[in-house]
Write a protein that holds these residues in place. Structure first.
Motif, mmCIF file in Angstrom:
data_model
loop_
_atom_site.group_PDB
_atom_site.id
_atom_site.type_symbol
_atom_site.label_atom_id
_atom_site.label_comp_id
_atom_site.label_asym_id
_atom_site.label_seq_id
_atom_site.Cartn_x
_atom_site.Cartn_y
_atom_site.Cartn_z
ATOM 1 N N GLN A 280 0.825 -1.207 0.000
ATOM 2 C CA GLN A 280 0.000 0.000 0.000
ATOM 3 C C GLN A 280 0.861 1.260 0.000
ATOM 4 N N GLU A 281 2.094 1.119 0.420
ATOM 5 C CA GLU A 281 2.981 2.264 0.585
ATOM 6 C C GLU A 281 3.976 2.426 -0.566
ATOM 7 N N TYR A 282 4.308 1.321 -1.225
ATOM 8 C CA TYR A 282 5.341 1.332 -2.260
ATOM 9 C C TYR A 282 4.816 0.698 -3.541
ATOM 10 N N ILE A 283 5.384 1.112 -4.646
ATOM 11 C CA ILE A 283 5.075 0.483 -5.923
ATOM 12 C C ILE A 283 6.029 -0.705 -6.047
ATOM 13 N N ILE A 284 5.468 -1.889 -6.109
ATOM 14 C CA ILE A 284 6.279 -3.105 -6.163
ATOM 15 C C ILE A 284 5.965 -3.867 -7.448
ATOM 16 N N PRO A 285 6.893 -4.700 -7.915
ATOM 17 C CA PRO A 285 6.631 -5.484 -9.126
ATOM 18 C C PRO A 285 5.364 -6.335 -8.962
ATOM 19 N N ARG A 286 4.571 -6.381 -10.005
ATOM 20 C CA ARG A 286 3.282 -7.059 -9.980
ATOM 21 C C ARG A 286 3.379 -8.520 -9.545
ATOM 22 N N ASP A 287 4.388 -9.228 -10.016
ATOM 23 C CA ASP A 287 4.474 -10.655 -9.734
ATOM 24 C C ASP A 287 5.288 -10.994 -8.481
ATOM 25 N N LEU A 288 5.768 -9.993 -7.747
ATOM 26 C CA LEU A 288 6.578 -10.239 -6.557
ATOM 27 C C LEU A 288 5.835 -11.052 -5.510
ATOM 28 N N CYS A 289 4.548 -10.822 -5.361
ATOM 29 C CA CYS A 289 3.783 -11.432 -4.272
ATOM 30 C C CYS A 289 2.766 -12.463 -4.749
ATOM 31 N N THR A 290 2.936 -12.937 -5.950
ATOM 32 C CA THR A 290 1.988 -13.884 -6.530
ATOM 33 C C THR A 290 1.779 -15.113 -5.650
ATOM 34 N N ASN A 291 2.840 -15.641 -5.066
ATOM 35 C CA ASN A 291 2.741 -16.862 -4.253
ATOM 36 C C ASN A 291 2.542 -16.588 -2.769
ATOM 37 N N CYS A 292 2.430 -15.330 -2.395
ATOM 38 C CA CYS A 292 2.328 -14.969 -0.982
ATOM 39 C C CYS A 292 0.892 -15.084 -0.479
ATOM 40 N N ASN A 293 0.731 -15.763 0.642
ATOM 41 C CA ASN A 293 -0.554 -15.849 1.321
ATOM 42 C C ASN A 293 -0.371 -15.197 2.695
ATOM 43 N N PRO A 294 -0.662 -13.898 2.796
ATOM 44 C CA PRO A 294 -0.409 -13.169 4.040
ATOM 45 C C PRO A 294 -1.087 -13.780 5.263
ATOM 46 N N SER A 295 -2.289 -14.289 5.108
ATOM 47 C CA SER A 295 -2.995 -14.889 6.252
ATOM 48 C C SER A 295 -2.273 -16.126 6.759
ATOM 49 N N LYS A 296 -1.801 -16.947 5.828
ATOM 50 C CA LYS A 296 -1.071 -18.157 6.214
ATOM 51 C C LYS A 296 0.239 -17.803 6.915
ATOM 52 N N CYS A 297 0.874 -16.746 6.459
ATOM 53 C CA CYS A 297 2.195 -16.387 6.968
ATOM 54 C C CYS A 297 2.178 -15.452 8.174
ATOM 55 N N PHE A 298 1.039 -14.868 8.486
ATOM 56 C CA PHE A 298 0.995 -13.915 9.589
ATOM 57 C C PHE A 298 1.455 -14.507 10.921
ATOM 58 N N PRO A 299 1.151 -15.753 11.231
ATOM 59 C CA PRO A 299 1.626 -16.301 12.514
ATOM 60 C C PRO A 299 3.148 -16.235 12.684
#
Length: 184
Positions: free
Chosen positions: A57-76
């Motif tokens: 939300q704060e930075y412009i990042i490459p579109r595909d950088l977070c394709t495999n990221c699941n923030p909910s799974k990784c939050f713990p």
């Protein structure tokens, strides 16, 4: 936020209040305050969720950088992700992100910039608005503050001003500059 949550034992407090099912607290109640950063989940999340995925939300990042990221799974295991990001930053492999608190402490500069901006005419052309923005940015030293606080790449705090060229008074009074001012 993570350290504060853990230091104040908020998971227990929110659990005791019966609020862990509430949307505002659900993922926070699953935060591990002393995670095993060698666990399969932590190592997978470090690979799949580069730290900048949490700054989207704060930075412009490459579109595909977070394709495999699941923030909910990784939050713990967020503390592992943060520790990994700190290690990368300290080694120079990852740029620092904006120090919002340091930027906000520059109150004199911010107030002077704000007053400069308020004093500028904004009811005219787009060129005049952009020109006023650049004038205030340069006059009040916003480029230096953004650089000093590592906020240059922050869309919210610097919005690209670090690439601005702030000409000297001499440059501004040159024939080329005066011609540009009158013709633009």
């Amino acid at each position: 936020w993570v350290d504060c949550w853990c230091n104040l034992n908020m998971s227990q407090a929110v659990t005791d209040l019966g609020c862990c099912e509430h949307g505002a607290f659900a993922q926070w109640c699953n935060l591990e305050c002393t995670p095993d950063c060698q666990s399969e989940l932590a190592t997978t999340c470090i690979q799949e969720c580069p730290s900048m995925c949490f700054e989207a939300q704060e930075y412009i990042i490459p579109r595909d950088l977070c394709t495999n990221c699941n923030p909910s799974k990784c939050f713990p295991v967020m503390k592992c992700l943060l520790a990994h990001a700190e290690t990368l930053t300290e080694s120079g492999e990852l740029d620092r992100t904006c120090h919002e608190a340091d930027f906000a402490r520059e109150t004199t500069l911010r107030d002077n910039y704000r007053q400069c901006w308020l004093d500028m005419p904004k009811h005219s052309s787009h060129w005049n608005v952009v020109s006023a923005f650049m004038h205030c940015t340069c006059r009040e030293g916003m480029v230096d503050v953004a650089n000093r606080t590592a906020c240059c790449k922050s869309v919210t705090y610097a919005g690209g001003i670090c690439e601005a060229h702030c000409p000297s008074e001499r440059e501004c009074t040159s024939q080329d500059a005066q011609t540009c001012i009158h013709n633009c």
